[in-house]
Design a protein around this motif. Structure first.
Motif, PDB file in Angstrom:
ATOM      1  N   GLY A 150       0.802  -1.297  -0.053  1.00  0.00           N
ATOM      2  CA  GLY A 150      -0.096   0.071   0.062  1.00  0.00           C
ATOM      3  C   GLY A 150       0.767   1.194   0.044  1.00  0.00           C
ATOM      4  O   GLY A 150       0.323   2.289   0.454  1.00  0.00           O
ATOM      5  N   ARG A 151       2.059   1.397  -0.684  1.00  0.00           N
ATOM      6  CA  ARG A 151       2.827   2.477  -0.766  1.00  0.00           C
ATOM      7  C   ARG A 151       2.309   3.211  -1.928  1.00  0.00           C
ATOM      8  O   ARG A 151       2.975   3.052  -2.866  1.00  0.00           O
ATOM      9  CB  ARG A 151       4.398   2.120  -0.856  1.00  0.00           C
ATOM     10  CG  ARG A 151       4.723   1.229   0.173  1.00  0.00           C
ATOM     11  CD  ARG A 151       4.884   1.566   1.667  1.00  0.00           C
ATOM     12  NE  ARG A 151       5.105   0.647   2.686  1.00  0.00           N
ATOM     13  CZ  ARG A 151       6.446   0.288   3.095  1.00  0.00           C
ATOM     14  NH1 ARG A 151       7.104   1.085   2.632  1.00  0.00           N
ATOM     15  NH2 ARG A 151       6.518  -0.566   4.104  1.00  0.00           N
ATOM     16  N   LEU A 152       1.498   4.233  -1.610  1.00  0.00           N
ATOM     17  CA  LEU A 152       0.837   4.833  -2.588  1.00  0.00           C
ATOM     18  C   LEU A 152       1.563   5.863  -3.545  1.00  0.00           C
ATOM     19  O   LEU A 152       1.203   6.534  -4.634  1.00  0.00           O
ATOM     20  CB  LEU A 152      -0.361   5.544  -2.074  1.00  0.00           C
ATOM     21  CG  LEU A 152      -1.363   4.565  -1.419  1.00  0.00           C
ATOM     22  CD1 LEU A 152      -2.809   5.500  -0.992  1.00  0.00           C
ATOM     23  CD2 LEU A 152      -1.799   3.698  -2.502  1.00  0.00           C
ATOM     24  N   GLN A 153       2.952   6.126  -3.037  1.00  0.00           N
ATOM     25  CA  GLN A 153       3.919   6.934  -3.629  1.00  0.00           C
ATOM     26  C   GLN A 153       4.680   6.201  -4.658  1.00  0.00           C
ATOM     27  O   GLN A 153       5.394   7.159  -5.585  1.00  0.00           O
ATOM     28  CB  GLN A 153       4.732   7.717  -2.381  1.00  0.00           C
ATOM     29  CG  GLN A 153       5.860   6.702  -2.015  1.00  0.00           C
ATOM     30  CD  GLN A 153       5.107   5.935  -0.569  1.00  0.00           C
ATOM     31  OE1 GLN A 153       3.911   5.918  -0.566  1.00  0.00           O
ATOM     32  NE2 GLN A 153       5.878   5.300   0.329  1.00  0.00           N
ATOM     33  N   VAL A 154       4.410   5.136  -4.684  1.00  0.00           N
ATOM     34  CA  VAL A 154       5.277   4.229  -5.592  1.00  0.00           C
ATOM     35  C   VAL A 154       4.589   4.013  -7.077  1.00  0.00           C
ATOM     36  O   VAL A 154       3.288   3.552  -7.033  1.00  0.00           O
ATOM     37  CB  VAL A 154       5.637   2.645  -5.257  1.00  0.00           C
ATOM     38  CG1 VAL A 154       6.136   1.984  -6.121  1.00  0.00           C
ATOM     39  CG2 VAL A 154       6.158   2.827  -3.835  1.00  0.00           C
ATOM     40  N   PHE A 155       5.018   4.418  -8.272  1.00  0.00           N
ATOM     41  CA  PHE A 155       4.766   4.090  -9.586  1.00  0.00           C
ATOM     42  C   PHE A 155       5.711   3.303 -10.341  1.00  0.00           C
ATOM     43  O   PHE A 155       6.849   3.586 -10.516  1.00  0.00           O
ATOM     44  CB  PHE A 155       4.622   5.396 -10.438  1.00  0.00           C
ATOM     45  CG  PHE A 155       3.818   5.564 -11.681  1.00  0.00           C
ATOM     46  CD1 PHE A 155       2.814   6.002 -11.812  1.00  0.00           C
ATOM     47  CD2 PHE A 155       4.624   4.645 -12.625  1.00  0.00           C
ATOM     48  CE1 PHE A 155       2.030   6.067 -13.143  1.00  0.00           C
ATOM     49  CE2 PHE A 155       3.702   4.877 -13.965  1.00  0.00           C
ATOM     50  CZ  PHE A 155       2.600   5.240 -14.134  1.00  0.00           C
ATOM     51  N   PRO A 156       5.370   2.023 -10.583  1.00  0.00           N
ATOM     52  CA  PRO A 156       6.522   0.990 -10.787  1.00  0.00           C
ATOM     53  C   PRO A 156       6.934   1.584 -12.256  1.00  0.00           C
ATOM     54  O   PRO A 156       6.235   1.537 -13.196  1.00  0.00           O
ATOM     55  CB  PRO A 156       5.633  -0.334 -11.227  1.00  0.00           C
ATOM     56  CG  PRO A 156       4.259  -0.263 -10.197  1.00  0.00           C
ATOM     57  CD  PRO A 156       3.874   1.237 -10.061  1.00  0.00           C
ATOM     58  N   GLY A 157       8.259   1.764 -12.068  1.00  0.00           N
ATOM     59  CA  GLY A 157       8.759   2.544 -13.075  1.00  0.00           C
ATOM     60  C   GLY A 157       9.309   1.552 -14.432  1.00  0.00           C
ATOM     61  O   GLY A 157       9.460   2.181 -15.584  1.00  0.00           O
ATOM     62  N   ASP A 158       9.204   0.218 -14.068  1.00  0.00           N
ATOM     63  CA  ASP A 158       9.459  -0.627 -15.305  1.00  0.00           C
ATOM     64  C   ASP A 158       8.378  -1.262 -15.939  1.00  0.00           C
ATOM     65  O   ASP A 158       8.319  -2.447 -16.830  1.00  0.00           O
ATOM     66  CB  ASP A 158      10.475  -1.791 -14.727  1.00  0.00           C
ATOM     67  CG  ASP A 158      11.878  -1.272 -14.424  1.00  0.00           C
ATOM     68  OD1 ASP A 158      12.407  -0.754 -15.360  1.00  0.00           O
ATOM     69  OD2 ASP A 158      12.416  -1.676 -13.456  1.00  0.00           O
ATOM     70  N   ASP A 159       7.035  -0.906 -15.404  1.00  0.00           N
ATOM     71  CA  ASP A 159       5.913  -1.325 -15.956  1.00  0.00           C
ATOM     72  C   ASP A 159       5.613  -0.868 -17.266  1.00  0.00           C
ATOM     73  O   ASP A 159       5.434   0.425 -17.631  1.00  0.00           O
ATOM     74  CB  ASP A 159       4.753  -0.835 -15.152  1.00  0.00           C
ATOM     75  CG  ASP A 159       3.397  -1.885 -15.284  1.00  0.00           C
ATOM     76  OD1 ASP A 159       3.117  -1.566 -16.507  1.00  0.00           O
ATOM     77  OD2 ASP A 159       2.901  -2.332 -14.517  1.00  0.00           O
TER      78      ASP A 159
END
Length: 322
Positions: free
Chosen positions: A256-265
């Motif tokens: 639930g770390r809402l600051q994370v945008f998976p950069g390799d997605d």
């Protein structure tokens, strides 16, 4: 955890509130990702999830009966054997609050995007979308491994096979549905058993190894939950089969770390380029620079882009499981 012969099923019904605004349909779609998901089931009005509650196999069904601005869920817990109502209410509510983000206050996110020309219309269209989470960190890790370097549709199919083979069928009149397998169910398997379901050898070894270490007590996943992002990422990447994409995916969807945008997605990168009108490819660092403007809500943007894609595919209108 299996029903006794001749046992009488029990049903517990109660209402559950949510921090407004909330829309069950949008949140469930962000959780399930594809219409073929047989673990998180949706028929257009009812969300269903098989789970073990109080050591008893049960099926949780939730329907939104309040408006997005005054949200309430009508919850029914059907157990295979008699289940103490207080236990059913407490444990089912805990599962739903975690998985559907019921207690998360979205107002700061809405205020931060009011004047954003790239987001304001999208955020208003999906007002009430909460950030979902997997039921456990183990489930999040298995999801990440299963979906690595595959189409999401096929990754979900692998997870369906996994649950159908090693989970337990939901005690409900509704068709389909299995519990997500626990580490105990997987720990002593030969990896070839998962290869027979379509997993690669590397993924099979990683999943069985993870379950084995959790079950033996040599890996305590709960300890990772208390770590900061950098340390949690390092701890996740130390696990076999977990690389940078998987670690960030688990940070967002499992922790639930809402600051994370998976950069390799790859899909998320393409969404960024298309929705922001960016010409040329984006690398990992470019994703980080682009999404920094939305900190600390980059993960919420990720979910809004995801649901926008689901809407464009026509699944929001179709609603029901395919």
């Amino acid at each position: 955890m299996t029903a006794r012969a001749g046992a009488t099923p029990s049903t517990t019904r109660f209402e559950l509130s949510a921090e407004p605004p909330f829309r069950l349909d949008l949140t469930v779609w962000a959780l399930r990702r594809r219409p073929g998901n047989a673990i998180d089931r949706w028929d257009g009005t009812t969300y269903r999830r098989a789970a073990v509650i109080g050591d008893t196999l049960a099926d949780i069904a939730a329907v939104q009966v309040g408006t997005p601005e005054a949200p309430r869920l009508d919850v029914m817990v059907t157990a295979a054997v008699p289940l103490e109502p207080a236990v059913a209410r407490t444990e089912a509510a805990s599962i739903l609050r975690r998985m559907l983000g019921l207690d998360i206050d979205l107002d700061p996110f809405y205020r931060s995007t009011e004047q954003d020309p790239d987001l304001s219309a999208l955020v208003q269209r999906f007002r009430g979308l909460k950030p979902p989470r997997f039921a456990s960190l183990f489930e999040g890790l298995v999801n990440a491994v299963a979906c690595q370097q595959l189409t999401l549709t096929f990754g979900i199919e692998l997870l369906n096979r996994f649950a159908a083979r090693y989970g337990q069928p939901a005690p409900s009149s509704a068709p389909g549905g299995y519990t997500f397998p626990a580490p105990l169910d997987i720990a002593e398997l030969d990896p070839d058993a998962l290869r027979a379901l379509g997993f690669s050898r590397q993924k099979s070894v990683a999943i069985v190894g993870l379950a084995h270490h959790v079950e033996r007590g040599t890996l305590h996943l709960d300890d990772i939950s208390g770590l900061g992002d950098a340390d949690a990422t390092a701890a996740l990447r130390a696990l076999r089969g977990i690389g940078r994409w998987s670690a960030e995916y688990v940070l967002l969807r499992g922790l639930g770390r809402l600051q994370v945008f998976p950069g390799d997605d790859v899909g998320a990168r393409n969404n960024l380029r298309r929705r922001l009108g960016i010409s040329g490819p984006l690398d990992y660092e470019g994703v980080g620079r682009t999404t920094a403007r939305w900190s600390p809500y980059s993960g919420l943007v990720y979910f809004h882009f995801l649901v926008a894609g689901i809407e464009e595919s026509g699944w929001l209108d179709d609603g029901a499981d395919s």
